[in-house]
Write a protein that holds these residues in place. Structure first.
Motif, PDB file in Angstrom:
ATOM      1  N   THR A 163     -24.804  33.738  48.282  1.00 40.76           N
ATOM      2  CA  THR A 163     -24.469  32.768  47.237  1.00 40.76           C
ATOM      3  C   THR A 163     -24.855  33.293  45.866  1.00 40.76           C
ATOM      4  OG1 THR A 163     -24.746  30.903  48.757  1.00 40.76           O
ATOM      5  CG2 THR A 163     -24.842  30.413  46.399  1.00 40.76           C
ATOM      6  N   TYR A 219     -17.968  27.551  45.254  1.00 38.88           N
ATOM      7  CA  TYR A 219     -18.108  28.524  46.334  1.00 38.88           C
ATOM      8  C   TYR A 219     -18.358  27.891  47.707  1.00 38.88           C
ATOM      9  CZ  TYR A 219     -20.290  32.262  49.100  1.00 38.88           C
ATOM     10  OH  TYR A 219     -20.644  33.125  50.106  1.00 38.88           O
ATOM     11  N   LEU A 273     -19.237  28.325  39.604  1.00 39.09           N
ATOM     12  CA  LEU A 273     -18.981  29.022  40.871  1.00 39.09           C
ATOM     13  C   LEU A 273     -19.903  28.510  41.961  1.00 39.09           C
ATOM     14  CD1 LEU A 273     -17.031  31.338  41.717  1.00 39.09           C
ATOM     15  CD2 LEU A 273     -17.127  30.948  39.266  1.00 39.09           C
ATOM     16  N   THR A 303     -21.806  34.165  43.270  1.00 38.70           N
ATOM     17  CA  THR A 303     -21.702  33.324  42.073  1.00 38.70           C
ATOM     18  C   THR A 303     -22.054  34.099  40.806  1.00 38.70           C
ATOM     19  OG1 THR A 303     -23.954  32.458  42.387  1.00 38.70           O
ATOM     20  CG2 THR A 303     -22.137  31.196  43.329  1.00 38.70           C
TER      21      THR A 303
END
Length: 292
Positions: A131, A177, A173, A135
């Motif tokens: 993540t 995401y 994001l 991102t």
């Protein structure tokens, strides 16, 4: 040519449209934009870099169910890797011609995107690390990469409030995401990929997305306010109202029936948010051009 046609399908070039907002955002905060360079940067990213990353991801995932942009994907074949390598090389070479620094950033982006899927590393197995990486590189890093590509000096890219706007792109994001993973829990589990959405669960994913999007919006509006860009506040709130409406109704539907947590709604969310946010930043550029 059928194998190459299937391979090209798995590159998911139309899916690159969902990453357009970062490009327009990066341009919208600039005082002046070199249009010809901006067009080249757009083409390199959306026709070469993003498809190469998509194709590489598909090559190692070998999804049998729906993936982003394709409800019924064709089988992975060796021709897919041929196209990935070709797109990688073209992207880096064209980027270097535009700017050596831009070429280096594009090469780094492509390497990191491969670490996400490559079986020997597969960052995708680690929810927190993946993540952070995704991102940051699809958000703040791409934001800066676009600005370098259009000719903004690096020292200006790294100055505040520009860095603040870059952080906003990563927060956005962070919100979008995990939503792209929310319908793939079973398939990700079967491969041993512990994605962020799988870790959070359906309710946790919606909550995490909502908080991240709210934080990004609040920070963005604060930046606009403190830099006296008051019209941008109004433009952003109006343009993104459909995103808020769809996300809210989707969450409500999902609480009533798990059937609402599906590929169709995920792609609809991506499409609405991408189009609306892109239009917001394009409108800001148009307003600046007309009234400066």
């Amino acid at each position: 040519m059928n194998p190459y046609r299937d391979a090209l399908t798995l590159m998911r070039i139309p899916f690159s449209v969902y990453l357009m907002p970062v490009f327009w955002f990066a341009l919208s905060v600039l005082q002046q934009v070199n249009i010809s360079r901006a067009i080249v940067v757009f083409l390199i990213l959306h026709l070469l870099v993003y498809p190469a990353s998509n194709g590489y991801n598909s090559y190692y995932d070998r999804d049998e169910g729906s993936i982003g942009g394709i409800k019924n994907p064709p089988k992975v074949n060796r021709q897919l890797m041929h196209l990935v390598i070709l797109f990688d090389v073209l992207a880096v070479l064209l980027a270097i011609l535009l700017s050596p620094l831009f070429g280096g950033l594009v090469a780094l982006y492509l390497l990191i995107s491969k670490a996400y899927s490559y079986e020997g590393i597969r960052l995708k197995k680690y929810p927190i690390i993946s993540t952070i990486v995704v991102t940051f590189f699809q958000g703040a890093f791409t934001f800066a990469m676009v600005q370098v590509g259009v000719g903004l000096p690096l020292q200006e890219v790294l100055q505040f409030p520009n860095t603040g706007f870059a952080i906003v792109s990563t927060l956005f994001l962070c919100g979008s995401y995990p939503l792209t993973q929310i319908y793939q829990h079973d398939e990700d589990s079967s491969r041993g990929d512990k994605t962020l959405s799988l870790t959070l669960g359906v309710t946790g994913t919606y909550l995490f997305a909502g908080i991240s999007l709210l934080a990004g919006t609040a920070f963005l509006l604060w930046l606009y306010f403190t830099t006296h860009q008051y019209p941008n506040i109004i433009i952003f709130l109006i343009a993104t109202a459909p995103v808020v409406y769809f996300f809210t109704t989707w969450v409500i539907s999902a609480t009533r029936s798990k059937a609402a947590v599906n590929y169709e709604n995920t792609m609809r969310m991506n499409k609405i948010s991408s189009v609306c946010i892109s239009l917001a930043f394009i409108s800001m550029m148009a307003f600046k051009y007309l009234y400066q």
